[in-house]
Design a protein around this motif. Structure first.
Motif, PDB file in Angstrom:
ATOM      1  N   ALA A   1       0.708  -1.194  -0.143  1.00 32.35           N
ATOM      2  CA  ALA A   1      -0.144   0.085  -0.144  1.00 32.35           C
ATOM      3  C   ALA A   1       0.768   1.310   0.162  1.00 32.35           C
ATOM      4  CB  ALA A   1      -0.918  -0.187   1.171  1.00 32.35           C
ATOM      5  N   PHE A   2       2.048   1.289   0.659  1.00 31.87           N
ATOM      6  CA  PHE A   2       2.785   2.421   0.801  1.00 31.87           C
ATOM      7  C   PHE A   2       3.363   2.706  -0.287  1.00 31.87           C
ATOM      8  CE2 PHE A   2       6.859   4.260   1.094  1.00 31.87           C
ATOM      9  CZ  PHE A   2       6.896   5.238   1.843  1.00 31.87           C
ATOM     10  N   VAL A   3       3.839   1.535  -1.105  1.00 35.53           N
ATOM     11  CA  VAL A   3       4.590   1.710  -2.554  1.00 35.53           C
ATOM     12  C   VAL A   3       3.521   2.301  -3.597  1.00 35.53           C
ATOM     13  CG1 VAL A   3       5.804   0.388  -4.479  1.00 35.53           C
ATOM     14  CG2 VAL A   3       6.174  -0.009  -2.030  1.00 35.53           C
ATOM     15  N   GLU A   4       2.682   1.648  -3.779  1.00 33.64           N
ATOM     16  CA  GLU A   4       1.589   2.138  -4.525  1.00 33.64           C
ATOM     17  C   GLU A   4       1.047   3.483  -4.295  1.00 33.64           C
ATOM     18  OE1 GLU A   4       1.229   0.362  -7.336  1.00 33.64           O
ATOM     19  OE2 GLU A   4       2.404  -1.272  -6.641  1.00 33.64           O
ATOM     20  N   PHE A   5       0.858   3.985  -2.982  1.00 34.27           N
ATOM     21  CA  PHE A   5       0.294   5.068  -2.613  1.00 34.27           C
ATOM     22  C   PHE A   5       1.172   6.235  -3.056  1.00 34.27           C
ATOM     23  CE2 PHE A   5      -0.944   8.108   0.601  1.00 34.27           C
ATOM     24  CZ  PHE A   5      -2.421   8.226   0.476  1.00 34.27           C
ATOM     25  N   PHE A   6       2.337   6.128  -2.684  1.00 35.69           N
ATOM     26  CA  PHE A   6       3.374   7.047  -2.987  1.00 35.69           C
ATOM     27  C   PHE A   6       3.933   7.338  -4.459  1.00 35.69           C
ATOM     28  CE2 PHE A   6       3.504   7.181   1.685  1.00 35.69           C
ATOM     29  CZ  PHE A   6       3.318   8.632   1.732  1.00 35.69           C
TER      30      PHE A   6
ATOM     31  N   SER B   1       9.393   5.135  -1.801  1.00 27.18           N
ATOM     32  CA  SER B   1       8.615   3.967  -2.635  1.00 27.18           C
ATOM     33  C   SER B   1       9.342   3.596  -3.656  1.00 27.18           C
ATOM     34  CB  SER B   1       7.358   4.785  -2.843  1.00 27.18           C
ATOM     35  OG  SER B   1       7.439   5.817  -3.978  1.00 27.18           O
ATOM     36  N   TYR B   2      10.043   4.171  -4.243  1.00 27.52           N
ATOM     37  CA  TYR B   2      11.011   3.740  -5.551  1.00 27.52           C
ATOM     38  C   TYR B   2      12.120   2.761  -5.191  1.00 27.52           C
ATOM     39  CZ  TYR B   2       8.391   6.443  -8.844  1.00 27.52           C
ATOM     40  OH  TYR B   2       7.221   6.948  -9.627  1.00 27.52           O
ATOM     41  N   TYR B   3      12.679   3.369  -4.034  1.00 27.19           N
ATOM     42  CA  TYR B   3      13.815   2.672  -3.648  1.00 27.19           C
ATOM     43  C   TYR B   3      13.407   1.175  -3.022  1.00 27.19           C
ATOM     44  CZ  TYR B   3      17.205   6.554  -3.304  1.00 27.19           C
ATOM     45  OH  TYR B   3      17.911   7.443  -3.734  1.00 27.19           O
ATOM     46  N   ALA B   4      12.358   1.187  -2.406  1.00 21.49           N
ATOM     47  CA  ALA B   4      11.676  -0.182  -1.755  1.00 21.49           C
ATOM     48  C   ALA B   4      11.730  -0.986  -3.069  1.00 21.49           C
ATOM     49  CB  ALA B   4      10.381   0.181  -1.398  1.00 21.49           C
ATOM     50  N   GLU B   5      11.191  -0.806  -4.077  1.00 19.75           N
ATOM     51  CA  GLU B   5      11.209  -1.522  -5.127  1.00 19.75           C
ATOM     52  C   GLU B   5      12.204  -2.062  -5.777  1.00 19.75           C
ATOM     53  OE1 GLU B   5       7.476  -2.979  -6.982  1.00 19.75           O
ATOM     54  OE2 GLU B   5       8.097  -3.007  -5.064  1.00 19.75           O
ATOM     55  N   ILE B   6      13.120  -1.225  -5.857  1.00 22.73           N
ATOM     56  CA  ILE B   6      14.580  -1.636  -6.427  1.00 22.73           C
ATOM     57  C   ILE B   6      15.286  -2.647  -5.420  1.00 22.73           C
ATOM     58  CG2 ILE B   6      16.931  -0.547  -6.691  1.00 22.73           C
ATOM     59  CD1 ILE B   6      15.612   2.050  -7.773  1.00 22.73           C
ATOM     60  N   LEU B   7      15.247  -2.169  -3.959  1.00 19.27           N
ATOM     61  CA  LEU B   7      15.888  -3.140  -3.205  1.00 19.27           C
ATOM     62  C   LEU B   7      15.245  -4.504  -2.936  1.00 19.27           C
ATOM     63  CD1 LEU B   7      15.937  -0.749  -0.346  1.00 19.27           C
ATOM     64  CD2 LEU B   7      17.918  -1.502  -1.522  1.00 19.27           C
TER      65      LEU B   7
END
Length: 217
Positions: free
Chosen positions: A56-61, A101-107
């Protein structure tokens, strides 16, 4: 004809704007990286609630424009949330959460790219999940994450130009201010473009060198 003397006359404003841009880039990127790592751990958690919260955090931001976040953080929080926030803090919060939110997906992608057998072997050696992540998984994953992390950080520096909408005196804000009384926007904005090139091109080259070094290691 371009009149470059206005740049010399107002160079103190441009230098101050550049320092402000670099400051916000570094601070928000570091905060965003820490938040992104926490979100990544939530995305990989065995608890469904944490996974849903991380997603939810990733998609929200990621799906709300940064400009909207900046304006909302500075103008809407005091109105709807009763939170008195300075423009500096609003800028840091909006930029940090957005890039996190972008860093989270990369990590997450970098960690998942490591063969699952590495984690299984770590547990067979008696390591906890945290130890395996710190000693085995992350060191290998970081090499693969350097290019996308570097690219996102470069984008983050360019994102700081939006800080001018909440009157933070970054490089673009100072350029707009100088243009307002010199009536020479071409010279000023050309200088801003050159400034970004001078900073970002070497950083991009350095990221590629680090990637190549990590690949050979």
């Amino acid at each position: 004809m371009f009149d470059w003397t206005i740049l010399v006359t107002n160079q103190h404003l441009l230098w101050w704007g550049l320092v402000t841009t670099l400051k916000y880039t570094i601070v928000t990127s570091l905060i965003g990286l820490v938040i992104g790592l926490v979100v990544t751990m939530a995305l990989r958690s065995r608890f469904r609630v944490l996974r849903y919260a991380g997603r939810a955090f990733v998609e929200f931001f990621r799906n709300i424009p940064l400009l909207v976040w900046l304006l909302w953080s500075y103008y809407a929080l005091p109105i709807f949330g009763g939170i008195d926030i300075s423009k500096e803090m609003a800028g840091i919060v909006a930029l940090s959460l957005y890039v996190a939110s972008y860093y989270a997906e990369i990590l997450r992608a970098g960690i998942q790219s490591i063969d699952r057998g590495q984690a299984d072997a770590s547990r067979a050696l008696g390591m906890s999940e945290f130890q395996a992540m710190r000693r085995i998984i992350l060191p290998q994953a970081v090499r693969r994450m350097i290019p996308p992390l570097s690219g996102q950080t470069i984008i983050q520096m360019k994102n700081t130009t939006l800080l001018s909408v909440i009157t933070i005196p970054d490089l673009l804000y100072q350029a707009s201010y100088i243009s307002s009384f010199t009536y020479r926007p071409m010279e000023v904005y050309t200088a801003v473009g050159v400034g970004f090139l001078v900073i970002l091109v070497p950083l991009t080259y350095l990221a590629r060198r680090l990637e190549a070094t990590g690949t050979r290691a």
